[in-house]
Design a protein around this motif. Structure first.
Motif, mmCIF file in Angstrom:
data_model
loop_
_atom_site.group_PDB
_atom_site.id
_atom_site.type_symbol
_atom_site.label_atom_id
_atom_site.label_comp_id
_atom_site.label_asym_id
_atom_site.label_seq_id
_atom_site.Cartn_x
_atom_site.Cartn_y
_atom_site.Cartn_z
ATOM 1 N N GLU A 1 -12.006 -11.066 -20.053
ATOM 2 C CA GLU A 1 -13.284 -11.591 -20.538
ATOM 3 C C GLU A 1 -13.906 -10.694 -21.600
ATOM 4 O OE1 GLU A 1 -13.049 -10.610 -17.109
ATOM 5 O OE2 GLU A 1 -12.031 -12.498 -16.682
ATOM 6 N N VAL A 2 -13.737 -9.384 -21.435
ATOM 7 C CA VAL A 2 -14.365 -8.437 -22.369
ATOM 8 C C VAL A 2 -13.382 -7.850 -23.370
ATOM 9 C CG1 VAL A 2 -16.267 -7.817 -20.841
ATOM 10 C CG2 VAL A 2 -14.145 -6.545 -20.700
ATOM 11 N N ASN A 3 -12.082 -8.010 -23.128
ATOM 12 C CA ASN A 3 -11.062 -7.460 -24.028
ATOM 13 C C ASN A 3 -11.347 -6.002 -24.376
ATOM 14 O OD1 ASN A 3 -9.324 -9.660 -24.171
ATOM 15 N ND2 ASN A 3 -10.585 -10.648 -25.734
ATOM 16 N N ARG A 4 -11.534 -5.212 -23.352
ATOM 17 C CA ARG A 4 -11.851 -3.792 -23.522
ATOM 18 C C ARG A 4 -10.838 -2.961 -22.743
ATOM 19 N NH1 ARG A 4 -15.591 -0.494 -25.305
ATOM 20 N NH2 ARG A 4 -17.029 -2.033 -26.070
ATOM 21 N N PHE A 5 -10.389 -1.880 -23.374
ATOM 22 C CA PHE A 5 -9.484 -0.927 -22.738
ATOM 23 C C PHE A 5 -10.122 0.448 -22.789
ATOM 24 C CE2 PHE A 5 -6.731 -4.384 -23.858
ATOM 25 C CZ PHE A 5 -5.819 -4.438 -22.823
ATOM 26 N N GLY A 6 -9.766 1.288 -21.845
ATOM 27 C CA GLY A 6 -10.346 2.614 -21.826
ATOM 28 C C GLY A 6 -9.443 3.629 -21.165
ATOM 29 N N VAL A 7 -9.890 4.878 -21.225
ATOM 30 C CA VAL A 7 -9.193 5.987 -20.585
ATOM 31 C C VAL A 7 -10.258 6.829 -19.882
ATOM 32 C CG1 VAL A 7 -7.672 7.973 -20.904
ATOM 33 C CG2 VAL A 7 -7.471 5.998 -22.431
ATOM 34 N N VAL A 8 -9.940 7.245 -18.660
ATOM 35 C CA VAL A 8 -10.832 8.088 -17.874
ATOM 36 C C VAL A 8 -10.148 9.447 -17.695
ATOM 37 C CG1 VAL A 8 -12.055 8.359 -15.680
ATOM 38 C CG2 VAL A 8 -11.710 6.068 -16.660
#
Length: 165
Positions: free
Chosen positions: A67-74
């Motif tokens: 839905e948000v088309n967001r990727f990340g790294v923690v």
């Protein structure tokens, strides 16, 4: 050194725009860092005598959903001498229909443990780490198609003639 003092240290070094948000409601507070500066921020936190975050204990790739088309790294950092922990997060929107993978700078030159952590995030979530010395699959076969921890991943029925359940 407190969470607020670490924030102030980073703002003084890199400017207010380096921190794009914060999360203080959980068990461990987190700073959201501008993605293109993550390697420099980690280097500062490692080398600064007030913080000395000398250990990257974990790095995780995240798919926030279709839905948000967001990727990340923690990034989970630890300072052994000061017995401190800090979580850093980076994220960006990414068009899933694109052939290109979401890309973030590698921190493997700052923390050698990031070498394998970044390979795992690449292998399972499909995050590309720019500047990584040897970015290739680490858990799955080289010819595996797709990234199993993505929210839109479709499991193949067969792999080399073997049925996958």
């Amino acid at each position: 050194m407190s969470f607020e003092e670490i924030k102030l240290l980073l703002v003084e070094k890199f400017g207010a725009e380096v921190i794009v948000g914060e999360e203080i409601g959980g068990l461990q507070p987190a700073l959201f860092i501008r993605p293109d500066t993550i390697a420099e921020v980690c280097l500062e936190l490692r080398n600064n005598e007030k913080t000395y975050f000398d250990f990257l204990s974990c790095l995780t790739g995240v798919d926030y959903g279709t839905e948000v088309n967001r990727f990340g790294v923690v990034y989970h950092l630890a300072s052994m001498p000061y017995q401190l922990q800090l979580t850093l997060k980076v994220s960006k929107e990414h068009d899933r229909s694109s052939e290109e993978l979401p890309t973030f700078p590698s921190v493997s030159s700052v923390y050698h443990t990031a070498d394998w952590h970044e390979r795992e995030a690449y292998d399972l979530v499909g995050i590309f780490f720019e500047g990584h010395p040897d970015l290739r699959r680490i858990l799955l076969p080289d010819d595996w198609e797709g990234f199993p921890l993505r929210k839109d991943y479709k499991t193949a029925e067969y792999y080399k003639g073997i049925k996958i359940d």
